[in-house]
Design a protein around this motif. Structure first.
Motif, short mmCIF file in Angstrom:
data_model
loop_
_atom_site.label_atom_id
_atom_site.label_comp_id
_atom_site.label_asym_id
_atom_site.label_seq_id
_atom_site.Cartn_x
_atom_site.Cartn_y
_atom_site.Cartn_z
N GLY A 371 0.82 -1.17 -0.08
CA GLY A 371 -0.24 0.14 0.01
C GLY A 371 0.80 1.33 0.13
N LEU A 372 0.14 2.38 0.01
CA LEU A 372 0.70 3.61 0.17
C LEU A 372 0.52 4.32 1.20
N ALA A 373 1.59 5.06 2.07
CA ALA A 373 1.56 6.09 3.16
C ALA A 373 1.48 7.29 2.63
N ASP A 374 0.34 8.05 3.16
CA ASP A 374 0.22 9.43 2.68
C ASP A 374 0.79 10.30 3.62
N ILE A 375 1.95 10.93 3.33
CA ILE A 375 2.63 11.91 4.18
C ILE A 375 2.42 13.38 3.71
N PRO A 376 2.07 14.16 4.91
CA PRO A 376 2.03 15.71 4.52
C PRO A 376 3.35 16.37 4.18
N ALA A 377 3.24 17.49 3.30
CA ALA A 377 4.18 18.09 2.89
C ALA A 377 4.89 18.69 4.46
N GLU A 378 6.16 18.60 4.40
CA GLU A 378 7.07 19.37 5.33
C GLU A 378 6.81 18.27 6.77
#
Length: 397
Positions: A371-378
């Motif tokens: 799967g994919l992990a959604d990482i917020p910018a910064e």
């Protein structure tokens, strides 16, 4: 640059299902998209029936502590018994209709057969136990499947259970697919110096077929404006949707944007995410178009996030969103200025592990990951921090 949410909204703006529908035999319609609701004309089950192998009884007959009864009839699934005589029981099998007069079923494990053919019970029944009531699953007039539902194996079973022999479904959408890049070769061909095998062709064709699309594959297109323009002309005549891979940057040999603007219009160009910043949405002679980046991981991820929702919408699907789940990281991660979708997999502790490199050219990371992990910018994340995880199963992978 657009945010991921802005890009999704722009991609789906104005998208509608293809107009054509077709009648199909239910037995052969697996994976198709329903074009109309299915409303039941019957109850399921049609009659009260037994949940267990056992004995149909009258609870009133157990008054005064009576436990031994003669067997007056045997009822198998698919056969209807006669009215149960007072003071007797009916041997009954799973799925068989409850005979008139009976108001409970005692499982065979709670009974002992006697030498004279009678049955002695180890318990006193309560009215209604181990009986499936008529219509407890589906009632007359109930909408069992809705327009836009995908006919999964369970959905096919539901349609069959209410007697539907044919269904109205949307026809598969026709997708034209081509790739740009003089460096691309097919497996089996000899690689020239500087060449690479076109893995994207196999990935994207597989994803499209998995979504039930009819694919018109034009293969590799030479890196010239004229060849790109001609590929778009052909694609626009034969398809409901055009998908390309490569040629999405701003180099001298990237002709996708120029060709689209020559024949139609470009509606978006870049997304503030990684991998896959250069994703285009437009239309070519009225046919919707999405251009994906050429890096293998970028093409794979952006297809899942942006092309797939549009394809599902054009295909008539009502459910196009994917679910994310909140899980802890098993590693530290510092994100850059763009939101990232990194390849991860769950470990035995329910944490997310990351692949050793998140380079967008490393396609093997997508077979390792689940799967994919959604990482917020910064974001500056530490082990144990919670992130949104989207399993590949949400994308039908």
């Amino acid at each position: 640059m657009l945010t991921v949410e802005q890009a999704k909204a722009k991609i789906l703006e104005g998208a509608e299902a293809v107009a054509e529908v077709e009648d199909m035999v239910t037995l052969y319609s697996a994976g198709k998209i329903l074009a109309e609701d299915i409303v039941s004309e019957i109850k399921v089950p049609p009659l009260d029936n037994s949940q267990m192998d056992g004995y149909a009884v009258r609870c009133a007959d157990f008054a005064g502590g009576r436990r031994n009864f003669p067997v007056s009839q045997r009822i198998f699934a698919g056969h209807v018994g006669t009215e149960l005589e007072p003071g007797t029981v009916a041997r009954i099998f799973t799925g068989a209709p409850i005979p008139p007069g009976a108001d409970a079923v005692i499982p065979q494990e709670e009974a002992s057969e006697m030498e004279d053919g009678s049955v002695e019970f180890h318990c006193e029944p309560k009215a209604g136990v181990w009986i499936r009531r008529a219509g407890c699953d589906i009632d007359i007039g109930q909408t069992v499947l809705k327009r836009g539902d995908r006919l999964t194996p369970p959905a096919l079973g539901v349609a069959a259970s209410v007697g539907v022999s044919t269904v109205k479904v949307y026809r598969p959408i026709r997708v034209s697919l081509f790739f740009t890049g003089d460096e691309l070769a097919m497996p089996g061909e000899k690689l020239v110096e500087g060449g690479i095998y076109n893995s994207n062709r196999f990935v994207l064709r597989g994803l499209l077929h998995q979504l039930g699309c009819d694919v018109v594959d034009y293969g590799n297109i030479p890196d010239t404006f004229e060849a790109t323009l001609e590929a778009f002309r052909k694609a626009s005549r034969k398809s409901d949707f055009i998908l390309t891979s490569g040629g999405m940057s701003v180099g001298e040999a990237d002709f996708i944007r120029r060709a689209v603007e020559e024949l139609g219009k470009m509606q978006m160009w870049r997304i503030a995410m990684k991998p896959g910043k250069p994703v285009a949405k437009g239309e070519v002679r009225g046919v919707p178009f999405i251009g994906l980046p050429g890096n293998p991981v970028s093409g794979f991820v952006t297809f899942l996030l942006f092309a797939q929702p549009l394809i599902l919408k054009l295909s008539g699907r009502s459910q196009i969103d994917v679910k994310g789940y909140i899980l802890p990281l098993a590693f530290d991660y510092k994100c850059g200025s763009r939101r990232e979708f990194i390849r991860v997999r769950r470990n035995g502790a329910g944490e997310l592990e990351n692949y050793r490199t998140q380079n967008s050219a490393v396609l093997s990371s997508c077979t390792w990951a689940d799967g994919l992990a959604d990482i917020p910018a910064e974001a500056d994340l530490k082990k144990g921090d919670l992130v949104t995880y989207i399993p590949f199963t949400e994308f039908n992978l």
